[in-house]
Design a protein around this motif. Structure first.
Motif, PDB file in Angstrom:
ATOM      1  N   THR A  58       0.955  -1.234  -0.106  1.00 21.21           N
ATOM      2  CA  THR A  58       0.313   0.058   0.050  1.00 21.21           C
ATOM      3  C   THR A  58       0.928   1.457  -0.174  1.00 21.21           C
ATOM      4  OG1 THR A  58      -1.993   0.961   1.195  1.00 21.21           O
ATOM      5  CG2 THR A  58      -0.223   0.257   2.454  1.00 21.21           C
ATOM      6  N   ASP A 132     -12.629   4.251  -3.304  1.00 21.44           N
ATOM      7  CA  ASP A 132     -13.182   5.142  -2.424  1.00 21.44           C
ATOM      8  C   ASP A 132     -12.977   6.644  -2.678  1.00 21.44           C
ATOM      9  OD1 ASP A 132     -14.433   5.923   0.106  1.00 21.44           O
ATOM     10  OD2 ASP A 132     -12.566   6.267   0.976  1.00 21.44           O
TER      11      ASP A 132
ATOM     12  N   SER B  60     -10.646   5.535   2.822  1.00 25.18           N
ATOM     13  CA  SER B  60      -9.691   6.599   3.336  1.00 25.18           C
ATOM     14  C   SER B  60     -10.777   7.280   4.596  1.00 25.18           C
ATOM     15  CB  SER B  60      -9.325   7.616   2.466  1.00 25.18           C
ATOM     16  OG  SER B  60      -8.393   7.040   1.563  1.00 25.18           O
ATOM     17  N   PHE B  61     -10.254   7.534   5.677  1.00 28.01           N
ATOM     18  CA  PHE B  61     -10.903   8.088   6.895  1.00 28.01           C
ATOM     19  C   PHE B  61     -10.283   9.530   6.860  1.00 28.01           C
ATOM     20  CE2 PHE B  61     -11.547   3.736   7.091  1.00 28.01           C
ATOM     21  CZ  PHE B  61     -12.926   3.542   7.003  1.00 28.01           C
ATOM     22  N   SER B  96      -4.038  -3.492   5.387  1.00 31.72           N
ATOM     23  CA  SER B  96      -3.046  -2.651   5.246  1.00 31.72           C
ATOM     24  C   SER B  96      -3.450  -0.983   5.690  1.00 31.72           C
ATOM     25  CB  SER B  96      -2.792  -2.258   3.854  1.00 31.72           C
ATOM     26  OG  SER B  96      -3.842  -1.429   3.224  1.00 31.72           O
ATOM     27  N   LEU B  97      -2.515  -0.281   6.110  1.00 31.95           N
ATOM     28  CA  LEU B  97      -2.573   0.919   7.155  1.00 31.95           C
ATOM     29  C   LEU B  97      -1.685   2.004   6.636  1.00 31.95           C
ATOM     30  CD1 LEU B  97      -3.669   2.093   9.995  1.00 31.95           C
ATOM     31  CD2 LEU B  97      -1.686   1.163  10.918  1.00 31.95           C
ATOM     32  N   ALA B  98      -2.369   3.335   5.960  1.00 36.48           N
ATOM     33  CA  ALA B  98      -1.511   4.212   5.374  1.00 36.48           C
ATOM     34  C   ALA B  98      -1.996   5.501   5.951  1.00 36.48           C
ATOM     35  CB  ALA B  98      -1.679   4.162   3.977  1.00 36.48           C
ATOM     36  N   PHE B  99      -0.872   6.111   6.584  1.00 34.93           N
ATOM     37  CA  PHE B  99      -1.297   7.413   7.141  1.00 34.93           C
ATOM     38  C   PHE B  99      -0.778   8.690   6.368  1.00 34.93           C
ATOM     39  CE2 PHE B  99       0.052   4.678  10.883  1.00 34.93           C
ATOM     40  CZ  PHE B  99      -1.257   4.930  11.421  1.00 34.93           C
ATOM     41  N   ILE B 100      -1.634   9.606   6.247  1.00 29.84           N
ATOM     42  CA  ILE B 100      -0.974  11.001   5.698  1.00 29.84           C
ATOM     43  C   ILE B 100      -1.255  11.690   6.872  1.00 29.84           C
ATOM     44  CG2 ILE B 100      -1.663  12.758   4.056  1.00 29.84           C
ATOM     45  CD1 ILE B 100      -2.657  10.614   2.119  1.00 29.84           C
ATOM     46  N   THR B 130       1.081  -4.340   6.446  1.00 29.70           N
ATOM     47  CA  THR B 130       1.878  -3.608   5.451  1.00 29.70           C
ATOM     48  C   THR B 130       1.171  -2.006   5.812  1.00 29.70           C
ATOM     49  OG1 THR B 130       2.908  -3.325   3.374  1.00 29.70           O
ATOM     50  CG2 THR B 130       0.571  -4.076   3.423  1.00 29.70           C
ATOM     51  N   GLY B 131       2.271  -1.352   5.237  1.00 27.89           N
ATOM     52  CA  GLY B 131       1.599   0.223   5.676  1.00 27.89           C
ATOM     53  C   GLY B 131       2.252   1.116   4.980  1.00 27.89           C
ATOM     54  N   ASP B 132       2.285   2.413   5.221  1.00 29.62           N
ATOM     55  CA  ASP B 132       2.869   3.704   4.598  1.00 29.62           C
ATOM     56  C   ASP B 132       2.417   4.877   5.312  1.00 29.62           C
ATOM     57  OD1 ASP B 132       4.345   5.154   2.676  1.00 29.62           O
ATOM     58  OD2 ASP B 132       2.320   5.989   1.976  1.00 29.62           O
ATOM     59  N   THR B 133       3.500   5.676   5.579  1.00 27.62           N
ATOM     60  CA  THR B 133       3.472   6.915   6.238  1.00 27.62           C
ATOM     61  C   THR B 133       4.025   8.354   5.436  1.00 27.62           C
ATOM     62  OG1 THR B 133       3.915   5.690   8.291  1.00 27.62           O
ATOM     63  CG2 THR B 133       4.159   8.336   8.413  1.00 27.62           C
ATOM     64  N   LYS B 134       3.090   9.156   5.285  1.00 27.20           N
ATOM     65  CA  LYS B 134       3.408  10.341   4.581  1.00 27.20           C
ATOM     66  C   LYS B 134       3.072  11.660   5.394  1.00 27.20           C
ATOM     67  CE  LYS B 134       4.620   8.723   0.185  1.00 27.20           C
ATOM     68  NZ  LYS B 134       4.051   7.332   0.468  1.00 27.20           N
ATOM     69  N   PHE B 145      -4.969  11.747   8.111  1.00 21.31           N
ATOM     70  CA  PHE B 145      -5.975  10.957   7.315  1.00 21.31           C
ATOM     71  C   PHE B 145      -5.322   9.394   7.377  1.00 21.31           C
ATOM     72  CE2 PHE B 145      -6.318  14.979   4.392  1.00 21.31           C
ATOM     73  CZ  PHE B 145      -7.211  15.590   5.351  1.00 21.31           C
ATOM     74  N   ASN B 147      -5.646   5.396   5.577  1.00 20.16           N
ATOM     75  CA  ASN B 147      -6.358   4.613   4.407  1.00 20.16           C
ATOM     76  C   ASN B 147      -6.142   3.211   5.361  1.00 20.16           C
ATOM     77  OD1 ASN B 147      -6.110   2.533   2.240  1.00 20.16           O
ATOM     78  ND2 ASN B 147      -7.318   4.194   1.479  1.00 20.16           N
ATOM     79  N   THR B 149      -6.956  -0.625   3.698  1.00 18.32           N
ATOM     80  CA  THR B 149      -7.387  -1.723   2.902  1.00 18.32           C
ATOM     81  C   THR B 149      -7.536  -3.081   3.522  1.00 18.32           C
ATOM     82  OG1 THR B 149      -6.541  -0.420   1.080  1.00 18.32           O
ATOM     83  CG2 THR B 149      -7.239  -2.639   0.677  1.00 18.32           C
TER      84      THR B 149
END
Lengths: 341, 341
Positions: A58, A132, B60-61, B96-100, B130-134, B145, B147, B149
């Motif tokens: 992701t 989404d 996305s939240f 999966s877990l992605a932060f903005i 798995t994830g991501d951080t921006k 925010f 996301n 999945t």
């Protein structure tokens, strides 16, 4: 794409309401563009089947500006995740697609981005299967952020694992470094050379598949040096495997104008983000063949061997500079180029 | 969670650099919290295996405020996606877990959110793999925010498909409506009743699994009325199946104080967002049994049959109001409560 209801020149909060405007936006733009049976279920999600192990990755994309020389945030969001899935030794197949849009984004820009997503997905051979759309108030976002999550079938011959890396392995890069970061920087700074530096955003999954088809378990690792650049990725690998990495400055493929732009801005190309670049860490015995195969592919014409794995200086990356001295390469400290991807 | 390197009181751009600060943030907070073998591969992605069909859903939240009575954006991001996967007739397994993140978010808040993600994931029985951080500059986002999945194994007895719905099917709801939306609105408006209205954010996947275990193909559809509320979801279903839906205002379970709050703010509870609510559209013959089973579950104690599918008024939702008249229920037009989830 034949909009039926598209009445607005900009995205507004109603497009994220979950009501009529959301449905119209999806019908007009999303479903018509990505038309496929999986997406058309129009359920809360999509149902797929894999007979193999599945690689999942992701990424959220927050690049600014959203349009830049050589690409835009839409294709970047596809290529970035497609490549991450490929780096796991897998063949990307499906993507989810989630937008966070700032109220006021021009509809025309949104449509262009969606079209780019579609084109990039087609080139990579992936389908958009679920998604989404959220809208935030003006000033609470920045035009558009995109999250993609990718799913791929692990290649039957793939044995990608940092644990398989051993001393003597060669590190091969497929192409010129620092293109993407410098393309974005040039846009931002409005530099004169901006006209000629283009982002290298592209999908490398087909080349990765070919490599796995032929070399299988002799390939020990793939990795794409995006944020943080080559230096950060190599440092991370070296740290994870507990061995040293030796690289040679002269062997890095680097366009002259990119080198010049880096110099003007005081940036080290080793720390600048890439998008279509990946390294392969392979058995010494196949390094030459890997290079030859890469050079025959449009996405590998500038391929080079840039270094090797060594028992010396464990957990450290040492670079022999162009004038012959050795220096330690540390990972990126702080932030050099925010919102590069 | 035992931070080793955590030195900053707020998130800054370096935490999204892909370099040392990103690595430290992940090591200190993410890997220690979600510690599991799949995530610990620390590759660009994660590799999993399913022997069944897989349901995939993304969301996305962007909820504001990020902390509210009854929950926060972290658990919302888990429950929301877990429930969407469950609505596909599947048993959620991975996320999966992605932060903005907006520069300046307090580290303490970030840590609290991450802990909530972990707790909610544990309750649902899903792993973060798995994830991501921006990180974006101050003023280019809004605190955080997220996301997620989600991936789940389709239940072997699930035959969820709008196409299976037929006239006479009953529509059953598991609990009180409009809680989440009114909890958020109360926070925003600072209303006096705010102390008592709580978001209903929770995972319903275990209840959904029980229902599928027992009733299998006699359940034709699950759907959770989040954004846009009951009215939008029912309108959408009615439109998709080309049949009518008849509902009864008196049968909707609705807390008194929520009803009162809706009245004060001039909102129709049918359009207000829910989080822990879902409808099941089932064979008429099992409706009573479904209700009884739900009522034994803490997440279904207020379950009610709210209506049925009919050949009359195709593609339209008609509600018999509490005073006996019939009125058409349209989907949400425009936007009532932006950034509710």
């Amino acid at each position: 794409m034949e909009p039926k209801n598209l009445k607005h020149s900009t995205i507004n909060l109603g497009h994220g309401s979950g009501g009529v405007m959301t449905r119209d936006l999806l019908d007009d733009i999303i479903f018509t563009t990505f038309d496929n049976p999986l997406l058309n279920q129009k359920h809360d999600g999509s149902i797929v089947k894999f007979d193999t192990e599945i690689a999942i990755s992701t990424d959220s994309f927050v690049v600014s500006p959203i349009f830049f020389k050589g690409g835009n945030i839409g294709e970047l969001a596809v290529n970035g995740t497609v490549n991450d899935v490929a780096m796991c030794g897998a063949i990307p197949k499906y993507l989810s697609l989630a937008f966070i849009i700032e109220e006021g984004l021009e509809m025309e820009q949104f449509v262009r981005i969606v079209k780019s997503v579609k084109e990039a997905a087609d080139k990579s051979g992936v389908q958009i299967i679920t998604g989404d759309t959220k809208v935030v108030e003006r000033g609470k976002g920045d035009k558009i952020f995109i999250n993609t999550t990718g799913f791929g079938a692990v290649h039957p011959k793939s044995r990608i694992a940092a644990g398989n890396i051993k001393a003597g392995d060669r590190i091969i890069i497929n192409g010129n470094i620092a293109q993407h970061g410098m393309a974005i920087m040039s846009e931002r700074e409005g530099l004169e050379f901006e006209s000629s530096i283009e982002s290298d955003t592209t999908n490398v999954n087909h080349l990765v598949k070919e490599l796995l088809d032929v070399f299988g378990e002799d390939i020990h690792l793939f990795r794409d040096p995006t944020r943080g650049g080559m230096a950060s990725v190599l440092s991370e690998i070296s740290h994870d495997i507990g061995m040293g990495i030796k690289i040679f400055e002269n062997d890095f493929p680097l366009e002259k104008q990119v080198a010049a732009a880096c110099e003007i801005l005081g940036l080290d190309p080793l720390y600048v983000a890439n998008e279509g670049v990946f390294i392969s860490i392979v058995e010494e015995t196949i390094a030459e063949q890997v290079l030859n195969m890469m050079k025959k592919d449009p996405k590998g014409v500038n391929a080079r061997c840039i270094g090797y794995i060594t028992e010396e200086h464990p957990k450290k990356v040492v670079m022999q500079s162009s004038i012959g001295g050795n220096r330690m390469v540390s990972p990126l400290i702080g932030e050099q180029l925010p919102r590069i991807c």
